[in-house]
Scaffold this active site. Structure first.
Site, PDB file in Angstrom:
ATOM      1  N   GLN A 191     -22.873   8.913 -77.188  1.00 14.69           N
ATOM      2  CA  GLN A 191     -23.630   9.712 -78.146  1.00 14.69           C
ATOM      3  C   GLN A 191     -25.097   9.829 -77.719  1.00 14.69           C
ATOM      4  OE1 GLN A 191     -21.455   7.327 -81.605  1.00 14.69           O
ATOM      5  NE2 GLN A 191     -23.014   8.663 -82.479  1.00 14.69           N
ATOM      6  N   PHE A 222     -18.593   7.985 -84.080  1.00 15.22           N
ATOM      7  CA  PHE A 222     -18.797   7.333 -85.383  1.00 15.22           C
ATOM      8  C   PHE A 222     -19.924   6.301 -85.343  1.00 15.22           C
ATOM      9  CE2 PHE A 222     -14.120   8.190 -85.016  1.00 15.22           C
ATOM     10  CZ  PHE A 222     -14.126   9.349 -85.762  1.00 15.22           C
ATOM     11  N   GLU A 226     -23.263   5.173 -80.043  1.00 12.56           N
ATOM     12  CA  GLU A 226     -24.698   5.484 -80.114  1.00 12.56           C
ATOM     13  C   GLU A 226     -25.442   4.582 -79.139  1.00 12.56           C
ATOM     14  OE1 GLU A 226     -26.550   5.834 -83.999  1.00 12.56           O
ATOM     15  OE2 GLU A 226     -28.535   5.468 -83.173  1.00 12.56           O
ATOM     16  N   ARG A 304     -32.016   0.873 -92.953  1.00 15.61           N
ATOM     17  CA  ARG A 304     -31.363   1.881 -93.790  1.00 15.61           C
ATOM     18  C   ARG A 304     -30.630   1.210 -94.960  1.00 15.61           C
ATOM     19  NH1 ARG A 304     -30.204   7.510 -93.668  1.00 15.61           N
ATOM     20  NH2 ARG A 304     -31.144   7.827 -91.635  1.00 15.61           N
ATOM     21  N   ARG A 336     -21.190   5.245 -88.823  1.00 14.05           N
ATOM     22  CA  ARG A 336     -21.306   6.251 -89.894  1.00 14.05           C
ATOM     23  C   ARG A 336     -21.858   5.672 -91.207  1.00 14.05           C
ATOM     24  NH1 ARG A 336     -16.322  10.443 -90.397  1.00 14.05           N
ATOM     25  NH2 ARG A 336     -17.526  12.263 -90.968  1.00 14.05           N
ATOM     26  N   PHE A 338     -24.664   3.931 -91.204  1.00 14.80           N
ATOM     27  CA  PHE A 338     -25.743   3.182 -90.565  1.00 14.80           C
ATOM     28  C   PHE A 338     -26.413   2.193 -91.529  1.00 14.80           C
ATOM     29  CE2 PHE A 338     -29.770   2.991 -88.023  1.00 14.80           C
ATOM     30  CZ  PHE A 338     -29.233   2.826 -86.764  1.00 14.80           C
ATOM     31  N   THR A 434     -34.621   7.033 -89.238  1.00 22.95           N
ATOM     32  CA  THR A 434     -35.744   6.295 -89.823  1.00 22.95           C
ATOM     33  C   THR A 434     -36.763   5.920 -88.750  1.00 22.95           C
ATOM     34  OG1 THR A 434     -34.538   4.217 -89.649  1.00 22.95           O
ATOM     35  CG2 THR A 434     -34.333   5.437 -91.705  1.00 22.95           C
ATOM     36  N   ALA A 503     -27.243   9.912 -87.153  1.00 23.57           N
ATOM     37  CA  ALA A 503     -28.049  10.061 -88.363  1.00 23.57           C
ATOM     38  C   ALA A 503     -27.758  11.370 -89.103  1.00 23.57           C
ATOM     39  CB  ALA A 503     -29.545   9.943 -88.032  1.00 23.57           C
ATOM     40  N   GLU A 706     -22.597  11.868 -92.454  1.00 19.98           N
ATOM     41  CA  GLU A 706     -22.445  10.528 -93.020  1.00 19.98           C
ATOM     42  C   GLU A 706     -22.278  10.455 -94.533  1.00 19.98           C
ATOM     43  OE1 GLU A 706     -26.039   9.386 -90.805  1.00 19.98           O
ATOM     44  OE2 GLU A 706     -24.914   7.618 -90.237  1.00 19.98           O
TER      45      GLU A 706
HETATM   46  N1  LUZ Z   1     -29.262   6.003 -85.816  1.00 23.58           N
HETATM   47  C1  LUZ Z   1     -30.533   5.660 -85.612  1.00 23.58           C
HETATM   48  C2  LUZ Z   1     -28.817   6.375 -87.007  1.00 23.58           C
HETATM   49  O1  LUZ Z   1     -30.895   5.300 -84.491  1.00 23.58           O
HETATM   50  N2  LUZ Z   1     -31.401   5.727 -86.645  1.00 23.58           N
HETATM   51  C3  LUZ Z   1     -31.034   6.105 -87.881  1.00 23.58           C
HETATM   52  O2  LUZ Z   1     -31.856   6.144 -88.783  1.00 23.58           O
HETATM   53  C4  LUZ Z   1     -29.689   6.428 -88.088  1.00 23.58           C
HETATM   54  N3  LUZ Z   1     -29.250   6.774 -89.286  1.00 23.58           N
HETATM   55  C5  LUZ Z   1     -27.981   7.061 -89.450  1.00 23.58           C
HETATM   56  C6  LUZ Z   1     -27.127   6.984 -88.369  1.00 23.58           C
HETATM   57  N4  LUZ Z   1     -27.536   6.664 -87.165  1.00 23.58           N
HETATM   58 MO1  MOS Z   2     -24.494   7.243 -86.238  1.00 27.00          MO
HETATM   59  S1  MOS Z   2     -24.018   5.668 -87.445  1.00 27.00           S
HETATM   60  O1  MOS Z   2     -24.257   7.101 -84.650  1.00 27.00           O
HETATM   61  O2  MOS Z   2     -25.033   8.526 -87.006  1.00 27.00           O
END
Ligand code: LUZ
Ligand code: MOS
Length: 757
Positions: A191, A222, A226, A304, A336, A338, A434, A503, A706
């Site tokens: 991702q 999901f 990431e 979060r 998903r 987060f 964030t 996110a 999400e």
């Molecule tokens: N990933 C991230 C996320 O690096 N920062 C975030 O605030 C976030 N929020 C939701 C899903 N992935």
């Molecule tokens: Mo995410 S929890 O890779 O939006």
């Protein structure tokens, strides 16, 4: 328009990393992971593996030519174990062989002796030991302590909230191909192509411009890819550079489940205080996050959790404590929501228990405390254009909650061995990373001389439909058919410094960038047309691929204008860059306006529990959701249903079980059950909020990835209430998920005593 990959998916023709024919001489990697969860390696014997049939290379930490460390926030994690194993499955060595069978066989020949260290799997225990990955953070709004004694009702409790396996269909994998002059191309299921590029360059000791990451699509991410796709890309690249041959690593399902982090389990203490009218006056929660062995994304996930700890409720006094506790589990990671789901769950438990104490329905309390315009969250952001109450009200009216409740009451009175339960779940989810700097998107749009268009963005297609959204945005911005537009793989050579597709913000960030790129091209084209027609550029418009002047069609087509533009030596490609203008967040104070906007919705859930077997069926889910102006309705519906399914799975069937020795015992699909089509609610109704706009999203759309996940939480409470219709519950600690086994033990608590004695 529909999800443009669907025909490819259902006919098996869509290409993933290892569907592309292997380049000549490609080798295969397999990873030797730690057999125990914590200890110091005293002896590592890889000679048998090294001399096994077909083995071409064996790598440990010392063999990494560049930086040995990786990590999303800080470089705190050695790519291969540095002598102290932190969790079971912790990668110790990489074996590369001519076939994947040979590599897997050689892994079995690896010998390690480990001096065991104490294994901690419980975050409360890690906290008591002071083993934290960052300092405990405290967020306060108002003051809770003076308020408790003024409350008519105060309830306290404890929660044990389990994690969740990502269960992407495509396990982690990467293919690294060495190129001329020390360059490296990696096809990765990630991702975060730029994070992968940075870390591959780091471990190889190369400048980033010598590393190209290319991502066609993922078989699901999901959040699991990431940050944790990086490892395998780095390992494949190290071997590929050393052997000067292509190297591919494809984790098998069990290795993927054992070696990678998951949704964070949490333990939580909560306390809630209400007045006699059901207004929440104070809420206090203490989150002990089970972070696993390394930081990964635990800090931002926990942030979060804190931001969403009050979900969609207006609460004057709030105190939240949050600790990232180091344990001997794989480093837990993005998933998903987060951390949002873990933030929202305890408040729902608190409301549930307060309702029981007050003798009212939980939704009576929920309704009395929903946010509205002007409410200021504990982190300083004021709510504007709030549709929370609207979705709640429409859900109640449109789906006749009063009628449902009466029907369920009647059913429960008439049935002894089957009980129904009903729950409502409001969701308010903040859209933006964030980490404010991550909120940037880029797009590269090419119009070719035949009028066909290609678009490349930083967005990763992982099944969610980002390619389709980008194609739709190009087609609508230009005024041409989507069949003229193609979306390309995401590639670090074409787009630099890509934020993760995460996110829920991928479509927003890259879609707005795409609009800017298209507008730049269009501006030049319309000037060319205006010159041709001898009019002002604003008199010209393209509608359905026909150039219109003053609202009337002309003879000139899109293709014709493209050619004229080309011959006029006006640019037909452009790069767009977008960042939401108004966000800011001080991560130290935890204060600011972190979110560009919020999405809102309400979910209703009805279930039936079989009070002999403990099994349950989901009868109906009914959702009112605020999507703004949806770009492609079926794509968004897919996200809502998929998010709901995954959320339901988290709180019902999916039991992520580690032993006290840190051994994952639900490490295959035989022991880890995710919802299937059969399990999903028999009725799934979705009503989109009408006449809504969102100036913050491309074409007025809203992020969708999400927020629907948290609708699933309704299933937990619906099942609980059905069980309560059979027998009063009496628990010291609330455990989630509500598996059928858990339900059975709740229905027959004496049976539990018998079993344990
Ligand atoms: N990933 C991230 C996320 O690096 N920062 C975030 O605030 C976030 N929020 C939701 C899903 N992935
Ligand atoms: Mo995410 S929890 O890779 O939006």
């Amino acid at each position: 328009m529909q999800h443009c990959d669907s025909p490819l998916h259902v006919t098996g023709r869509s290409e993933y990393v290892d569907d592309v024919p292997a380049p000549a001489g490609m080798l295969h990697g397999a990873v030797f992971g730690s057999p125990i969860a914590h200890g110091k390696i005293t002896k590592l014997d890889l000679e048998a593996a090294r001399s096994a049939d077909g083995v071409q290379g064996v790598y440990t930490l010392e063999d990494i030519p560049g930086s040995k460390m990786i990590g999303a926030l800080a470089l705190d994690e050695p790519l291969l174990c540095d002598g102290t194993v932190m969790y079971q499955g912790h990668p110790i060595a990489l074996i590369v062989a001519e076939t994947d069978e040979a590599a897997a066989k050689a892994v079995k020949l690896c010998q390690v002796e480990i001096d065991p260290l104490p294994i901690v799997t419980c975050p409360r225990e890690a906290f008591a030991n002071g083993d934290l990955l960052q300092e405990t953070r405290v967020f306060e709004k108002g003051a809770v302590d003076p308020v408790w004694e003024t409350c008519a009702h105060v309830v306290e409790g404890k929660i044990d909230l389990a994690g969740q396996e990502h269960l992407y269909l495509e396990t982690n994998r990467a293919r690294a191909i060495p190129k001329e002059d020390g360059q490296m191309t990696v096809y990765s299921s990630t991702q975060s192509p730029s994070a992968t590029q940075k870390h591959v360059a780091g471990v190889l000791g190369l400048p980033m411009h010598k590393v190209e990451i290319d991502v066609k699509r993922l078989g699901g991410g999901f959040g699991g890819k990431e940050d944790q796709a990086t490892h395998w890309a780095c390992m494949a690249a190290i071997a590929a550079q050393d052997l000067n041959k292509p190297v591919q690593i494809v984790l098998n399902r069990v290795d993927d489940m054992k070696m990678t982090g998951k949704r964070h389990p949490y333990k939580q203490d909560f306390k809630i205080g209400l007045d006699a009218e059901g207004k929440i006056l104070a809420y206090e929660v203490n989150h002990f996050q089970n972070s696993g062995g390394f930081m990964d994304l635990s800090g931002p996930v926990l942030e979060r959790t804190v931001l969403h700890s009050t979900n969609a409720y207006a609460i004057p006094n709030v105190k939240i404590r949050a600790s990232a506790c180091r344990t001997n589990l794989p480093p837990n990671t993005a998933y998903r929501g987060f951390g949002g789901p873990q933030g929202m769950f305890p408040l729902e438990v608190a409301i549930e228990q307060a309702a029981a104490k007050m003798g009212v329905a939980a939704d009576w309390i929920q309704e009395r405390n929903l946010i509205e315009d002007g409410y200021v969250f504990h982190y300083g952001q004021e709510v504007e254009a709030c549709n929370m109450k609207r979705t709640w009200k429409e859900a109640k009216e449109h789906f006749d909650v009063a009628g449902t409740k009466a029907r369920i009451e009647k059913f429960n009175a008439e049935n002894k061995l089957k009980k129904k339960g009903f729950a409502m779940m409001p969701v308010c989810f903040g859209i933006s990373f964030t980490k404010t700097f991550l909120n940037q998107g880029s797009s590269l749009v090419h119009v070719y001389t035949d009028g066909s268009v290609s678009v490349t963005t930083g967005g990763i297609e992982m099944g969610q439909g980002i390619s389709s959204n980008m194609i739709a945005i190009v087609s609508r911005t230009f005024g041409i058919s989507h069949t003229k537009v193609k979306s390309n793989s995401t590639n670090t050579t074409r787009i630099a410094n890509i934020s993760p597709s995460a996110a829920s913000a991928t479509s927003d960030l890259n879609g707005n960038a795409t609009i800017l790129a298209c507008r730049e091209i269009l501006e030049g084209m319309l000037k060319v047309a205006a010159k041709e027609f001898d009019c002002e550029p604003d008199a010209v418009k393209i509608i359905d691929s026909i150039v219109h002047k003053d609202g009337a069609p002309t003879e000139l087509t899109w293709e014709g204008l493209v050619l004229k533009t080309y011959f006029s030596r006006v640019q037909l490609m452009a790069h767009g860059f977008y960042t939401p203008p108004d966000i800011h967040f001080d991560p130290v104070k935890g204060y600011g306006k972190p979110f560009h906007y919020y999405t809102y919705g309400t979910c209703l859930m009805e279930v039936t529990v079989d009070c002999i077997r403990g099994t349950y069926t989901l009868d109906a889910s009914q959702i009112v959701h605020d999507l703004g102006r949806t770009i492609i309705p079926t794509v968004d519906r897919g996200q809502i249903e998929g998010g709901l399914a995954q959320g339901i799975g988290w709180v019902t069937l999916e039991e992520l079980k580690f032993t006290e020795e840190g051994r994952l015992i639900s490490h295959a699909l035989s022991t880890y059950k995710a919802p299937d089509a059969e399990f999903m609610p028999k009725v799934m109704d979705l009503k989109l909020l009408e006449n809504v706009d969102n100036p913050g999203g491309p074409l007025g759309s809203k992020a969708v990835g999400e927020p629907p996940f948290m609708y699933g939480i309704a299933a937990y409470f619906a099942i609980r209430r059905a069980v309560e219709a059979y027998r009063e519950l009496n628990e010291d600690e609330i455990y989630c998920p509500m598996t059928p086994e858990q339900v059975l033990l709740k229905l027959y608590p004496d049976f539990k005593d018998e079993v344990s004695s």
